[in-house]
Design a protein around this motif. Structure first.
Motif, mmCIF file in Angstrom:
data_model
loop_
_atom_site.group_PDB
_atom_site.id
_atom_site.type_symbol
_atom_site.label_atom_id
_atom_site.label_comp_id
_atom_site.label_asym_id
_atom_site.label_seq_id
_atom_site.Cartn_x
_atom_site.Cartn_y
_atom_site.Cartn_z
ATOM 1 N N ASN A 48 -0.213 12.354 -23.168
ATOM 2 C CA ASN A 48 -0.195 11.769 -21.831
ATOM 3 C C ASN A 48 -1.600 11.723 -21.256
ATOM 4 O O ASN A 48 -2.364 12.687 -21.366
ATOM 5 C CB ASN A 48 0.706 12.585 -20.902
ATOM 6 C CG ASN A 48 2.179 12.373 -21.188
ATOM 7 O OD1 ASN A 48 2.579 11.309 -21.647
ATOM 8 N ND2 ASN A 48 2.994 13.382 -20.929
ATOM 9 N N GLY A 49 -1.931 10.592 -20.639
ATOM 10 C CA GLY A 49 -3.255 10.435 -20.053
ATOM 11 C C GLY A 49 -4.321 10.065 -21.060
ATOM 12 O O GLY A 49 -5.488 9.867 -20.683
ATOM 13 N N ARG A 85 -9.963 0.823 -21.185
ATOM 14 C CA ARG A 85 -9.685 2.256 -21.275
ATOM 15 C C ARG A 85 -10.830 3.013 -21.935
ATOM 16 O O ARG A 85 -11.051 4.201 -21.655
ATOM 17 C CB ARG A 85 -8.379 2.484 -22.052
ATOM 18 C CG ARG A 85 -7.992 3.952 -22.219
ATOM 19 C CD ARG A 85 -7.774 4.630 -20.882
ATOM 20 N NE ARG A 85 -7.444 6.030 -21.021
ATOM 21 C CZ ARG A 85 -8.338 7.009 -21.159
ATOM 22 N NH1 ARG A 85 -9.635 6.723 -21.197
ATOM 23 N NH2 ARG A 85 -7.943 8.270 -21.269
ATOM 24 N N SER A 132 4.395 3.791 -23.073
ATOM 25 C CA SER A 132 3.859 4.810 -22.177
ATOM 26 C C SER A 132 2.374 4.970 -22.481
ATOM 27 O O SER A 132 1.800 4.190 -23.249
ATOM 28 C CB SER A 132 4.577 6.148 -22.400
ATOM 29 O OG SER A 132 4.276 6.659 -23.695
ATOM 30 N N ASP A 133 1.754 5.989 -21.907
ATOM 31 C CA ASP A 133 0.362 6.310 -22.244
ATOM 32 C C ASP A 133 0.197 6.575 -23.735
ATOM 33 O O ASP A 133 -0.891 6.441 -24.282
ATOM 34 C CB ASP A 133 -0.089 7.585 -21.504
ATOM 35 C CG ASP A 133 -0.375 7.342 -20.042
ATOM 36 O OD1 ASP A 133 -0.374 6.170 -19.627
ATOM 37 O OD2 ASP A 133 -0.602 8.325 -19.319
ATOM 38 N N ARG A 134 1.282 6.970 -24.387
ATOM 39 C CA ARG A 134 1.213 7.420 -25.777
ATOM 40 C C ARG A 134 1.605 6.351 -26.783
ATOM 41 O O ARG A 134 1.335 6.509 -27.971
ATOM 42 C CB ARG A 134 2.127 8.644 -25.980
ATOM 43 C CG ARG A 134 1.828 9.814 -25.055
ATOM 44 C CD ARG A 134 2.698 11.018 -25.385
ATOM 45 N NE ARG A 134 4.110 10.710 -25.392
ATOM 46 C CZ ARG A 134 4.889 10.695 -24.314
ATOM 47 N NH1 ARG A 134 4.370 10.957 -23.126
ATOM 48 N NH2 ARG A 134 6.181 10.418 -24.419
#
Length: 355
Positions: A189-190, A104, A252-254
């Motif tokens: 998010n993201g 990432r 999640s993304d978070r």
């Protein structure tokens, strides 16, 4: 004296610091063992790892870690049982996650044998540093950062992978009270919230300090959009017990895919505890606290394993958790630590012996 373990070069420290350490009174992460694993990425590939004496690192002021924050890490522990056997807990999950984090942040992924064989070689050299006292362990910190030089905003061309270790006692001492965050966010998010990126933690320090000034020890993070949903507790995943149901938010993304979190879910289900993995609203937790159905809240992570929460604050109101004789937190923590330290059977295959 140099030697080879699993084809990994070992450069021994000339002297040891171990005789200066009080192993009965260890703080968390304050004392460091004699050696560390070091491995460099250059010319497009990871070079052979080495075990070297623990010590300072020399970097150019233009090293990109200082400017663009390419840095990821992991947290692990090593334990000794009564027969002096050395054990790790789900180490391949840590290896997989450091590569997920690295990808990432555009950091080259590590080969599995460099990580695992390097770690085993390091533990063999510093095995005397693994504490035997109940509640103590050898904390292991693998990390990767950009060592390549340049002010251009782009990924580095060189990186350094290090594993350092620290004999440590308990992470938290005493009761922990938390403040539910209403303004700041840990991640979005993201973003990189699911990665163990150094910057995630740097961004937590200021809101946490504000909470400390109000008399709390940690922050409960809420979602970045509405601040209506509970997500993490400080640097840990969070669990909430309402009546006899244990609830934790989905990853999640978070939210970090915590290894202790996964273990608690699997263990609790095996023990017949009702577990729900779903979004948890702040209003649901506050309402349960008012009704008396909120039985427990606790954080879960490698450092503390499980850290019970004694109370929380929200919108200038404080809520105390009941003091129960038998808690899920204490039961699950004992079950996990007994598996980690080879005091109980491991039906899940989590324990990994270092040979």
């Amino acid at each position: 004296m140099n030697a080879l373990i699993n084809d990994i070069e070992i450069i021994k420290a000339k002297t040891t610091k171990i005789n200066d350490v009080d192993f009965d009174n260890l703080k968390f992460g304050h004392v460091f063992s004699d050696h560390m694993l070091e491995c460099n990425f250059k010319d497009g590939k990871w070079q052979a790892p080495k075990v070297v004496p623990y010590g300072p690192i020399s970097l150019d002021p233009s090293a990109k870690i200082f400017h663009y924050g390419q840095s990821v890490f992991e947290g692990m522990k090593a334990y000794k049982d009564t027969d002096e056997n050395i054990w790790l807990f789900r180490p391949l999950d840590n290896f997989k996650r450091i590569n997920i984090s690295s990808k990432r942040l555009s950091i080259p992924e590590l080969p599995e044998d460099y990580f695992m064989d390097g770690l085993k070689a390091l533990l063999e050299v510093d095995k005397d540093w693994i504490p035997k006292k109940v509640g103590s362990s050898l904390y292991i910190r693998p990390f990767v950062f950009a060592s390549g030089n340049g002010f251009h905003a782009s990924p580095a061309d060189e990186y350094k992978f290090i594993i350092a270790t620290a004999p440590s006692g308990a992470y938290f001492a005493g009761e922990v009270r938390v403040l539910i965050e209403e303004k700041y966010s840990r991640s979005a998010n993201g973003g990189v919230g699911f990665a163990k990126a150094g910057g995630n933690y740097a961004g937590q320090f200021y809101p946490t300090q504000l909470a400390i000034e109000k008399g709390y020890q940690q922050v409960i993070w809420t979602d970045d959009n509405t601040h209506e949903y509970i997500e993490e507790a400080g640097a840990m995943n969070i669990f909430v017990r309402i009546n006899d149901t244990l609830i934790t938010g989905p990853t999640s993304d978070r939210i970090l895919d915590g290894i202790t979190r996964k273990s608690i879910i699997e263990l609790a289900k095996a023990e017949g505890i009702n577990v729900e993995v779903r979004k948890i609203t702040v209003s649901e937790v506050v309402e349960a606290a008012k009704k008396g159905t909120l039985k427990e809240m606790f954080g879960a992570g490698t450092a503390a394993v499980i850290s019970p929460i004694a109370g929380f604050g929200y919108k200038n109101e404080d809520f105390e958790l009941p003091k129960l004789d038998d808690t899920y937190a204490s039961y699950l923590k004992k079950r996990i630590t007994d598996i980690q330290t080879n005091k109980a059977e491991d039906p899940f295959g989590w324990r990994y012996q270092v040979k």
